[in-house]
Design a protein around this motif. Structure first.
Motif, short mmCIF file in Angstrom:
data_model
loop_
_atom_site.label_atom_id
_atom_site.label_comp_id
_atom_site.label_asym_id
_atom_site.label_seq_id
_atom_site.Cartn_x
_atom_site.Cartn_y
_atom_site.Cartn_z
N ALA A 162 0.77 -1.25 0.12
CA ALA A 162 0.02 0.06 -0.24
C ALA A 162 0.95 1.27 -0.05
CB ALA A 162 -1.02 0.09 1.23
N PRO A 163 0.57 2.26 -0.78
CA PRO A 163 1.43 3.59 -0.80
C PRO A 163 1.24 3.91 0.89
CG PRO A 163 -0.51 3.54 -2.42
CD PRO A 163 -0.89 2.45 -1.65
N ALA A 164 2.57 4.79 1.09
CA ALA A 164 2.65 5.52 2.30
C ALA A 164 3.06 7.00 2.02
CB ALA A 164 3.76 5.00 2.89
N LEU A 165 2.73 7.72 3.14
CA LEU A 165 3.09 9.27 3.03
C LEU A 165 4.61 9.41 3.80
CD1 LEU A 165 0.11 11.04 3.91
CD2 LEU A 165 0.90 10.86 1.80
N ILE A 166 5.67 9.66 3.23
CA ILE A 166 7.06 9.80 3.92
C ILE A 166 7.18 11.08 4.35
CG2 ILE A 166 9.58 9.35 3.51
CD1 ILE A 166 7.82 6.76 3.26
N PHE A 167 7.52 11.37 5.53
CA PHE A 167 7.88 12.56 6.11
C PHE A 167 9.13 12.42 6.83
CE2 PHE A 167 3.44 12.13 6.24
CZ PHE A 167 2.63 13.39 6.00
N THR A 168 9.92 13.62 7.06
CA THR A 168 11.23 13.56 7.60
C THR A 168 11.26 14.74 8.32
OG1 THR A 168 12.50 14.87 6.00
CG2 THR A 168 12.55 12.70 5.86
N ASP A 169 11.81 14.62 9.69
CA ASP A 169 12.23 15.92 10.61
C ASP A 169 13.21 15.39 11.36
OD1 ASP A 169 11.07 15.15 13.07
OD2 ASP A 169 9.24 15.10 12.33
N MET A 170 13.75 16.27 12.19
CA MET A 170 15.02 16.10 13.20
C MET A 170 14.50 15.31 14.43
SD MET A 170 17.47 17.44 11.76
CE MET A 170 18.81 17.87 13.06
N HIS A 171 13.23 15.57 15.05
CA HIS A 171 12.85 14.80 16.13
C HIS A 171 12.32 13.20 15.76
CE1 HIS A 171 11.30 14.68 20.15
NE2 HIS A 171 10.37 13.79 19.68
N HIS A 172 11.82 13.21 14.79
CA HIS A 172 11.17 11.67 14.14
C HIS A 172 11.95 11.33 13.33
CE1 HIS A 172 7.13 12.15 16.62
NE2 HIS A 172 7.32 13.42 16.15
N GLY A 173 12.86 11.73 12.62
CA GLY A 173 13.69 11.05 11.76
C GLY A 173 12.93 10.81 10.46
#
Length: 195
Positions: A162-173
């Motif tokens: 299934a498709p996924a949304l990919i996010f990045t940030d300093m706290h969650h990686g």
């Protein structure tokens, strides 16, 4: 403005801002002639930001019916707007306040019938999905965050999954979110930097 242009068929959408007039703009131009087809104005009050940032850094996104623009401001908060491709206002959603020393820059994306926003900032943060036609909130995923992030999410679709949304940030990686529910599927703290 520092936003990127967005093209849909024969139209180009871009943002700009006039600090002295206290206005931000969503502009539509014809791809063949460059002629401006319409312009919509959004009032704002000037706020502190990094000198290399602008008051129109967030890139708009669009689907076959609307163009969506996210405005973030330390003074005026964060709001998501939908305008038809003919330039008519459709809806506006108050996304809450915005805190960030360098100013805003994150851009929304369209996924199927939703507009996705990574509302990461210095304080209460969340990942949000809104129905593209109505602006109704589909889901919200609260996040722990201690500083503003500027990464625009993307869609990852692997064959057989299934498709996924990919996010990045300093706290969650690096993390993947189910686009239909907002549930975090996995998270890898590859970007964590010891302070």
């Amino acid at each position: 403005g520092h936003s990127s242009p967005v093209v849909w068929e024969d139209r180009i959408f871009v943002t700009s801002a006039d600090k002295e007039a206290g206005k931000r703009f969503l502009l539509c131009h014809d791809t063949e002639s460059g002629k401006q087809l319409w312009q919509r104005e959004f009032p704002f009050t000037s706020y502190k930001k990094h000198g290399n940032n602008s008051f129109a850094t967030n890139t708009p996104c669009c689907d076959a019916e609307h163009v969506f623009v996210l405005w973030q401001s330390a003074n005026d908060g964060c709001s998501l707007h939908a305008v038809t491709e003919a330039g008519d206002y459709t809806w506006e959603v108050d996304v809450g306040g915005f805190k960030g020393g360098h100013g805003p820059a994150v851009s929304p994306i369209v996924y199927e019938d939703m507009v996705i926003v990574a509302n990461d900032q210095d304080g209460a943060s969340s990942l949000l999905a809104f129905e593209a036609r109505t602006g109704k909130q589909r889901w919200a995923t609260p996040r722990e965050s201690d500083r503003t992030q500027y990464a625009t999410p993307c869609v990852f679709a692997m064959k057989g999954r299934a498709p996924a949304l990919i996010f990045t940030d300093m706290h969650h990686g690096l993390h993947a979110v189910d686009p239909n529910s907002g549930k975090v599927n996995w998270e890898i703290s590859v970007l964590a930097i010891p302070v």
